[in-house]
Structure formats: C-alpha cells, structure tokens
Design a protein around this motif. Structure first.
Motif, PDB file in Angstrom:
ATOM      1  N   LEU A 216      29.111  42.489  43.203  1.00  0.00           N
ATOM      2  CA  LEU A 216      29.948  43.677  43.326  1.00  0.00           C
ATOM      3  C   LEU A 216      31.148  43.585  42.390  1.00  0.00           C
ATOM      4  CD1 LEU A 216      30.377  46.350  44.786  1.00  0.00           C
ATOM      5  CD2 LEU A 216      31.683  45.120  46.521  1.00  0.00           C
ATOM      6  N   ASN A 217      31.748  42.405  42.279  1.00  0.00           N
ATOM      7  CA  ASN A 217      32.881  42.237  41.365  1.00  0.00           C
ATOM      8  C   ASN A 217      32.460  42.454  39.915  1.00  0.00           C
ATOM      9  OD1 ASN A 217      34.749  41.618  43.387  1.00  0.00           O
ATOM     10  ND2 ASN A 217      34.271  39.438  43.324  1.00  0.00           N
ATOM     11  N   THR A 218      31.277  41.956  39.552  1.00  0.00           N
ATOM     12  CA  THR A 218      30.806  42.103  38.168  1.00  0.00           C
ATOM     13  C   THR A 218      30.484  43.556  37.853  1.00  0.00           C
ATOM     14  OG1 THR A 218      29.888  39.857  38.256  1.00  0.00           O
ATOM     15  CG2 THR A 218      29.134  41.278  36.477  1.00  0.00           C
ATOM     16  N   VAL A 219      29.856  44.258  38.789  1.00  0.00           N
ATOM     17  CA  VAL A 219      29.561  45.684  38.590  1.00  0.00           C
ATOM     18  C   VAL A 219      30.863  46.462  38.432  1.00  0.00           C
ATOM     19  CG1 VAL A 219      28.674  47.753  39.727  1.00  0.00           C
ATOM     20  CG2 VAL A 219      27.321  45.662  39.733  1.00  0.00           C
ATOM     21  N   ALA A 220      31.843  46.169  39.278  1.00  0.00           N
ATOM     22  CA  ALA A 220      33.124  46.864  39.179  1.00  0.00           C
ATOM     23  C   ALA A 220      33.806  46.562  37.848  1.00  0.00           C
ATOM     24  CB  ALA A 220      34.025  46.455  40.343  1.00  0.00           C
ATOM     25  N   GLU A 221      33.722  45.314  37.391  1.00  0.00           N
ATOM     26  CA  GLU A 221      34.316  44.951  36.111  1.00  0.00           C
ATOM     27  C   GLU A 221      33.680  45.733  34.969  1.00  0.00           C
ATOM     28  OE1 GLU A 221      34.644  41.060  33.140  1.00  0.00           O
ATOM     29  OE2 GLU A 221      34.108  40.781  35.249  1.00  0.00           O
ATOM     30  N   ALA A 222      32.371  45.938  35.045  1.00  0.00           N
ATOM     31  CA  ALA A 222      31.673  46.678  33.993  1.00  0.00           C
ATOM     32  C   ALA A 222      32.022  48.163  34.016  1.00  0.00           C
ATOM     33  CB  ALA A 222      30.165  46.488  34.135  1.00  0.00           C
ATOM     34  N   CYS A 223      32.400  48.678  35.207  1.00  0.00           N
ATOM     35  CA  CYS A 223      32.609  50.121  35.345  1.00  0.00           C
ATOM     36  C   CYS A 223      34.068  50.532  35.264  1.00  0.00           C
ATOM     37  CB  CYS A 223      32.028  50.603  36.677  1.00  0.00           C
ATOM     38  SG  CYS A 223      30.231  50.460  36.809  1.00  0.00           S
ATOM     39  N   GLU A 224      34.984  49.674  35.680  1.00  0.00           N
ATOM     40  CA  GLU A 224      36.397  50.047  35.685  1.00  0.00           C
ATOM     41  C   GLU A 224      36.883  50.342  34.275  1.00  0.00           C
ATOM     42  OE1 GLU A 224      38.960  48.233  39.315  1.00  0.00           O
ATOM     43  OE2 GLU A 224      38.317  46.791  37.825  1.00  0.00           O
ATOM     44  N   GLY A 225      37.487  51.491  34.119  1.00  0.00           N
ATOM     45  CA  GLY A 225      38.026  51.864  32.815  1.00  0.00           C
ATOM     46  C   GLY A 225      36.974  52.194  31.782  1.00  0.00           C
ATOM     47  N   ASN A 226      35.710  52.199  32.162  1.00  0.00           N
ATOM     48  CA  ASN A 226      34.614  52.479  31.232  1.00  0.00           C
ATOM     49  C   ASN A 226      34.160  53.918  31.446  1.00  0.00           C
ATOM     50  OD1 ASN A 226      32.350  52.578  29.634  1.00  0.00           O
ATOM     51  ND2 ASN A 226      31.397  50.738  30.479  1.00  0.00           N
ATOM     52  N   HIS A 227      34.469  54.780  30.492  1.00  0.00           N
ATOM     53  CA  HIS A 227      34.113  56.195  30.585  1.00  0.00           C
ATOM     54  C   HIS A 227      32.939  56.557  29.678  1.00  0.00           C
ATOM     55  CE1 HIS A 227      37.819  56.504  32.842  1.00  0.00           C
ATOM     56  NE2 HIS A 227      38.484  56.006  31.813  1.00  0.00           N
ATOM     57  N   GLY A 228      32.326  55.528  29.090  1.00  0.00           N
ATOM     58  CA  GLY A 228      31.161  55.783  28.258  1.00  0.00           C
ATOM     59  C   GLY A 228      31.474  56.497  26.968  1.00  0.00           C
TER      60      GLY A 228
ATOM     61  N   PHE B  95      20.653  38.798  44.435  1.00  0.00           N
ATOM     62  CA  PHE B  95      22.027  39.071  44.015  1.00  0.00           C
ATOM     63  C   PHE B  95      22.469  38.059  42.958  1.00  0.00           C
ATOM     64  CE2 PHE B  95      21.790  41.231  48.034  1.00  0.00           C
ATOM     65  CZ  PHE B  95      22.601  42.343  47.890  1.00  0.00           C
ATOM     66  N   GLU B  96      22.105  36.808  43.186  1.00  0.00           N
ATOM     67  CA  GLU B  96      22.459  35.766  42.217  1.00  0.00           C
ATOM     68  C   GLU B  96      21.802  36.044  40.869  1.00  0.00           C
ATOM     69  OE1 GLU B  96      24.029  31.714  41.347  1.00  0.00           O
ATOM     70  OE2 GLU B  96      24.434  33.217  42.886  1.00  0.00           O
ATOM     71  N   THR B  97      20.526  36.414  40.902  1.00  0.00           N
ATOM     72  CA  THR B  97      19.793  36.681  39.660  1.00  0.00           C
ATOM     73  C   THR B  97      20.391  37.868  38.910  1.00  0.00           C
ATOM     74  OG1 THR B  97      17.761  35.806  40.644  1.00  0.00           O
ATOM     75  CG2 THR B  97      17.533  37.237  38.711  1.00  0.00           C
ATOM     76  N   LEU B  98      20.631  38.964  39.617  1.00  0.00           N
ATOM     77  CA  LEU B  98      21.149  40.168  38.973  1.00  0.00           C
ATOM     78  C   LEU B  98      22.568  39.958  38.451  1.00  0.00           C
ATOM     79  CD1 LEU B  98      19.833  42.908  41.436  1.00  0.00           C
ATOM     80  CD2 LEU B  98      18.924  42.300  39.191  1.00  0.00           C
ATOM     81  N   GLU B  99      23.383  39.213  39.201  1.00  0.00           N
ATOM     82  CA  GLU B  99      24.749  38.962  38.749  1.00  0.00           C
ATOM     83  C   GLU B  99      24.760  38.141  37.467  1.00  0.00           C
ATOM     84  OE1 GLU B  99      28.570  37.124  38.192  1.00  0.00           O
ATOM     85  OE2 GLU B  99      26.740  36.048  38.723  1.00  0.00           O
ATOM     86  N   GLN B 100      23.907  37.120  37.397  1.00  0.00           N
ATOM     87  CA  GLN B 100      23.850  36.288  36.202  1.00  0.00           C
ATOM     88  C   GLN B 100      23.345  37.085  35.000  1.00  0.00           C
ATOM     89  OE1 GLN B 100      21.477  32.882  37.232  1.00  0.00           O
ATOM     90  NE2 GLN B 100      23.108  31.901  38.414  1.00  0.00           N
TER      91      GLN B 100
END
Length: 741
Positions: free
Chosen positions: A415-427, A457-462
């Motif tokens: 969840l933290n990694t997904v949020a990091e990828a999305c925060e401030g990212n407007h494409g 979850f571990e696989t997708l996060e990595q």
C-alpha cells in the motif's frame, strides 16, 4: 507503528473493573469453550476408532459415557471459569473452583496421573504463550487490586484453565484413561486458540488504561506443531503468511499498547454511535429493545463472502460514495455489501453480527481507506485505483492482524509503494503515465490472484518497487540538482550581503560621483562576490580588491578638498582592470571606464560638486548568473518573520523536522501533494521542500511553515509512511467523532 499511547490521551477515565472483567470473561469463554467442544469431539472419534480395533479400555461403554456426559462437562467447565472471575470481583466471598480435597492424604495412582496431566497441560501452554500469559496475568492482577495473583486463582492462567478441566471431569464417570486423553486433546486445541485470547485480553486491558507500557520479560519457546488443520478450525488465531514471507511472531509490548489504544478508541466510537451490533466486549445493547434474531458470521464465512466480493471488484470497484447530509462511512457501506453478498451464499437473517476481532479488522480497514479516499492528495482516478484494493486488505486484516502492527508487513509495504507511485503523479509526462499503468497492472493482479496467501503482496510490492527504481533514480537526480542549486543561491546571497556590508563600511558617509557609485556598486561588488565564493574572505585577491577600493576612496578624499591634481594618489589601473574584467569589461571599454573615474576626480579638484558630475560607467555586459535546471518553485514565501501568525507548539514541531521528513502541502485550493524536506540550509536554516519527482516546490523557514500550517496550507505527517499517517488520522477521527456525539 507509532500511534499515541493511552497515557498521552487527555481526560482518560479509570477503567470500570466490573465491566472490564465481564468483557475478559466473555472473550475467554468464546475461545475456550469451542476448543473444549472440539477436543471432546476428537476424543469421541478416538474412542470410536479404538473400539473398532477391539480395545477394551476404550470400548463402546466408554464412548456411550462420554457422549452422555459431554454437555455436562462443558457446562461445569464454564461454571468453573465464571467462578474464577467472580472471585476477582468480590473480596468478601470466595467460590471454590477446584473440587479436590484439601487434606494431606496420599494421592491414588489415578489422581496422581490426573495431577500430572494438569501440570503438563499448564506448563505446555505457558511455554507456548509465555509473553502473553505474563502480561495478561500482571494486568488482571492490577485490575483485581492485588500485587500478586497466583496462577490457580487467575482465570486467564493456563494452570487455572487446566485445573478447571479437572474439576469439570471430577463428577463424571469417565475412566481414568479417557480423562487423560481428554487432557491431551484439550492441550492441542487450547494451544491453537489461546494466543488470540491473550492478545485480545491484553488489548482490552490496554484500551482501559491498565499498564499500557508493560513489557514482557519472558520469551516464547519454540512451538510444537499442532494437529493438521488446527488453525483452520480456529478463526481467531492469527494466520502466518505462506510462501517465503517471514514476519516476527511476537509484537513488542509498546506496539501492542499503541494498537490497543486504537482499538479502545474504536470501541468508544461504536458506543457513542450506538451501533446496531452488540458490543464485542460484552455489551448487551439497549435493555428492552426488540431485535431481530442474530446470525453470527464466523471468520470462514466472512472470508467466503469477501472472496465473492473480490470476484466482483473489476466491475464494481467500490460502492458509490454519498455526499451531503446522507454521507455514510465506508465501514457502513462495507457492512451493507457484506450483508448483501451473504444472502447470495445462502446466509439467512437480517441481523448479521461479526466476531469481535473480525469486526475490528473490517472497521479499521474501512476507516483506513476512508481516510485515503476522502483526502485531496489523490484525484478521482487515483482514488478509484486504490479503492479496488479494499476487499483484499479486509481479507488480510481478518487473517493476520499483524498488518496493523508490523511496519514490514508485505500488505502494508504494498500500500505504501502504490501510494508513493500515485501521490503527486497526474500522468502529465509519458513516464508518469507509464507508472500509473503499472499500478493498474499491480492492482489487477492483486484482485485476481489473492487467495488468502499473503505472499502475493510481497511479490507485487517487489515487482512494483523494481519498476519504480528507474523512475526513482531520475527523481533523485532532480532532487540533487535542486539541492545544489538552492545551496548555490544561499551561498550567493550570503556573499552578496557580506560584500555590501564590507563596501558600506569602507565608503562610510561619502557622497560619491555617479560614476564611482556605479563602479563600486556594480563592478567591485560583483568582483568581490565572485572572489568570496571562489577564494573566500581574506584571500589575496580579496585583499587586493579592497586595497584598490581604498585607493579610489583616498583619491576622492583628496579631490573633495580641492587638492592639486598632481597631489592626487595614483589609481591602481592594473587592479581596476582585473575588477572590470570579472564583469566582462575589458580592453578599450575598461580603459574608458578607468578614464571616467580619473575625469571625475579632476572635476572634483576643479571645484565641481559630486552630484553635478554627469559621467556614467560605459555600457558593458555583466556575466549572467547560471540558471537552475529545475523550474521556478510553484510557491514562494517572502522573508521576514516579525508579523507571521503561528502557534508555538507547531513552530517547535517544524523546527524538529529533519531531512527526509514528509509534509502535506496544499498546492492549490483542491489539491494537496506530499513534500519532502530535501535540505536544511546551514546559513539561513530555511528548508527546501521537493515533490515526489524531486522538483523544488517551496523554500521556507520554520516560522513560515508554522504560519502556513495555521492557514491550513501545510500539515505534518504523523507517520513515516502513508499507512502510518492514515492510521493516525483514523485515530484522530475516532476521537473527534466520539467527542462530538
């Protein structure tokens, strides 16, 4: 996890001992009695199998007697446990819980075997759950107002639970061999559920403010593998992730205290809301109220319902949010979805209740996503992406509550990694849109492939983190450039201020001709600034330039008193040429500039006033300052803190910010983005804030940030990650809601 502890919550009322003991008794019986029933059922199967093999001791007579006495054994066991809790409530009367005689006669062989079985059962459970037993025992002794509570008097202790079984079997006519078998099977079943029972008991007492900072001093022993399927039969036992995910089995007492505080707030919120579900800790609802028949959903049934909801996620990612006065929380909408899907699986009844732990998990995850989806840090498209992860995360919380406690839990990291990828990212850029597409791919796989195995979850996060590595390198390079550019600006501003002060000190109150003002203010100032940046103050070139300025000022002093021209000090033309060359004035232009200075001195000697001298320095090009690569900041804060309005407590927190700390920054009326402290100036103490892409967004002092916080334009993140920060906001919302109702 770093939630505020119960001791930090103001106006916390002391615990109601009677109510707390009722809750402890209820949750203990909810786990122990089913374990005893399963143990008796397995003894039944064991005796039947042995009778089929012609065993005389475990024959059909023993089987018949067990089935006749089974209900009575369970009832007597429940009565003994209840008597143990009654003894803690009342100091005036004592209810016996052990049916053994208190005389000193020798034990028979049968009694000796039973005594050994009781001791072995208690010792095995203590070895298995030592830290939980220790903390629960100390806390319940504190609740009972005793300095020390013996194990045989403690209804939470394994020794008491083992002795209670002996008392329950005492009035039965079961053979000694059968009783020993009952003890053995009960040991296996009780060992599988007692960990969750102690976790819940400690949580209840911590939430009531009972020794929240208590730490365990014993360590858990290596667990002996139980019977196959033991965990599957106990919906309350926390399930360890499969695959290669390794997580610590024990959580620190401090983290338990913090999580217990959160659960206490959740219980208080439910009480204040007057929820339609009976209090999981012993509440009985409104007296005299007419309620529909209760249908209690077990963990396995709830997981089946959630799996059905997960299959429908691609078509209906999230229940539509309601606005205005009829707005309902995500927890309420999630409960409604669970009820609707329960009917699809044939679960009858309109009054569905969840187990207390399952209810906590469902509500906490729903509140967590409520915070993530309500805030302005994500636009509508990003909220839709994150919303599709709701049901998988509810399933994880039901199976493994350590997600709320362990920072390294794979579901939490994803969840933290997904949020990091999305925060401030407007494409806006192709690389940013590609990253959002990768997030879509990750969430699609999670919804499609998650089948209660946390390893996904571990696989997708990595995989997502590896994909982001190339973007992160680019962002880190941009951040480094922004930091270096800001550091250069700070040094340049400092050098200019120092040069201006030094020149003002040397020229004093002199009213110089315009040509000299321009020479000192533009050319000398620029030259000295460059020298100070490259060589430093007091270097040879710095001293030579200052001496040249002093020679010019000395010549002015001679000219101002109308000294003969031949008595004027000679100008240092060679040094002047060096000064002019640093500004791009060379050759004939430099000679013309020096001649203009000399002409001004001659005019002064002839009696002309300095203000009447019309000469200027010749036009030339000053080398421009190198421009930063990154765009100009979107926000600018003007210096000067005398009239700023801020709170002292917030200023203290702003001053404690370190490099790497994250804030929430309002970049517009409807958009909030994360900003990281990338650099703190050792010169001005101002903080450089960059966004996720490493671009500079703000440079401000701690006082300016505190003033912006009071205006609602800056807010501090309570946690180190998106998950931590959201859980802090959940706790704040629960406290605020409970206070207002």
């Amino acid at each position: 996890m770093s939630f505020r502890t119960p001791t930090e919550i103001p106006n916390q009322t002391p615990p109601d001992r009677g109510r707390l003991l009722d809750s402890l008794q209820k949750q203990m019986l909810e786990r122990v009695l089913p374990a005893l029933d399963r143990a008796l059922g397995k003894v039944d199967d064991f005796i039947f199998d042995r009778s089929q093999q012609g065993d005389e001791e475990f024959g059909l007579m023993a089987l018949r007697e067990l089935r006749r006495q089974r209900g009575q054994i369970a009832r007597r066991y429940e009565e003994v446990v209840q008597a143990g809790f009654r003894n803690l409530r009342s100091a005036s009367e004592w209810f016996p819980v052990d049916g053994r005689s208190s005389d000193l006669s020798l034990l028979s062989e049968q009694e000796l075997e039973e005594q050994l079985a009781v001791e072995q059962l208690g010792d095995a459970l203590v070895r298995l759950h030592g830290p939980g037993v220790e903390m629960a025992s100390k806390r319940i002794a504190h609740v009972a107002g005793r300095e020390d509570l013996q194990a045989q008097d403690n209804p939470l202790a394994p020794a008491f639970l083992a002795a209670a079984l002996r008392t329950a079997l005492a009035q039965s006519e079961l053979e000694a061999g059968v009783r020993i078998v009952v003890f053995k099977f009960f040991e296996r079943e009780l060992g599988a559920v007692l960990g969750a029972a102690y976790e819940r008991a400690n949580t209840l007492m911590i939430a009531a403010g009972v020794l929240p900072e208590l730490r365990a001093t014993v360590k858990v022993s290596q667990q002996v593998p139980g019977p196959a399927g033991a965990q599957a039969q106990d919906p309350h036992a926390p399930v360890a992730p499969h695959g290669q995910v390794q997580l610590p089995a024990q959580v620190s007492a401090v983290d338990q205290a913090m999580f217990g505080n959160l659960l206490g707030l959740l219980q208080g919120w439910r009480t204040a809301m007057g929820g339609n579900q009976a209090d999981a800790d012993g509440g009985q609802g409104q007296p005299g109220a007419t309620q529909a028949p209760v249908t209690k959903l077990g963990s396995s049934e709830l997981m089946s319902i959630l799996s059905l909801m997960q299959q429908d996620m691609p078509n209906a990612p999230l229940p539509p949010r309601e606005h205005g006065g009829n707005h309902r929380t995500l927890a309420e909408q999630l409960r409604q979805e669970v009820a609707q899907n329960a009917r699809k699986l044939g679960v009858a009844g309109d009054n569905l209740h969840l187990d207390g732990l399952d209810e906590d998990a469902v509500d906490l995850v729903a509140l967590l996503f409520d915070v993530l989806l309500d805030g302005p840090q994500f636009d509508a498209n990003i909220r839709r992406k994150i919303g599709r992860m709701l049901v998988p995360y509810v399933k994880v919380a039901v199976k493994d509550r350590r997600m709320f406690l362990l920072k390294e839990h794979p579901a939490r990291r994803l969840l933290n990694t997904v949020a990091e990828a999305c925060e401030g990212n407007h494409g806006d850029a192709p690389q940013e849109q590609a990253l959002l597409n990768r997030v879509d791919y990750t969430i699609d796989r999670l919804v499609a492939e998650f089948n209660e195995d946390v390893a996904i979850f571990e696989t997708l996060e990595q995989e997502l983190r590896s994909y982001m590595a190339q973007h992160r390198k680019r962002f880190e390079l941009a951040e480094k450039r922004a930091t270096e550019a800001q550091r250069g600006r700070e040094r340049l501003d400092l050098a200019r201020s120092a040069v201006a002060a030094e020149l003002m000190q040397h020229r004093g109150e002199r009213e110089l001709p315009l040509v000299m003002e321009e020479f000192i203010g533009r050319h000398v100032s620029h030259h000295l600034t460059q020298v100070m940046l490259r060589d430093g103050h007091g270097s040879l070139r710095h001293e030579q330039a200052i001496q040249a300025v002093d020679r010019l000022l000395l010549a002015f002093d001679y000219a101002e008193v109308r000294s003969p021209i031949e008595e004027l000090p000679a100008l240092p033309r060679g040094q002047f040429e060096l000064i002019l060359s640093s500004s791009g004035c060379t050759g004939d232009a430099a000679q013309l500039a020096i001649d203009s200075l000399q002409d001004a001195l001659v005019r002064l000697c002839s009696g002309e006033r300095a203000a009447d001298n019309p000469n200027h320095m010749p036009e030339q090009v000053i080398l421009p300052e190198p421009k930063a690569v990154e765009p100009e900041p979107q926000l600018e804060v003007v210096a000067g803190n005398d009239h700023l309005d801020f709170e002292g407590a917030m200023l203290d927190r702003m001053r404690k910010l370190q490099v790497g700390s994250w804030l929430q920054l309002a970049t517009s009326a409807d958009r909030v983005e994360p900003a990281k402290v990338s650099w703190i100036s050792p010169i001005s103490s101002r903080l450089l804030l960059v966004n996720r892409r490493g671009i500079r967004v703000l440079v401000a002092s701690a006082e300016e940030l505190a003033a912006m916080a009071k205006l609602g334009k800056v807010s501090l993140r309570e946690g180190d990650s998106v998950f931590d920060n959201a859980m802090h906001q959940v706790a704040d919302r629960l406290k605020s809601a409970a206070t207002q109702l």
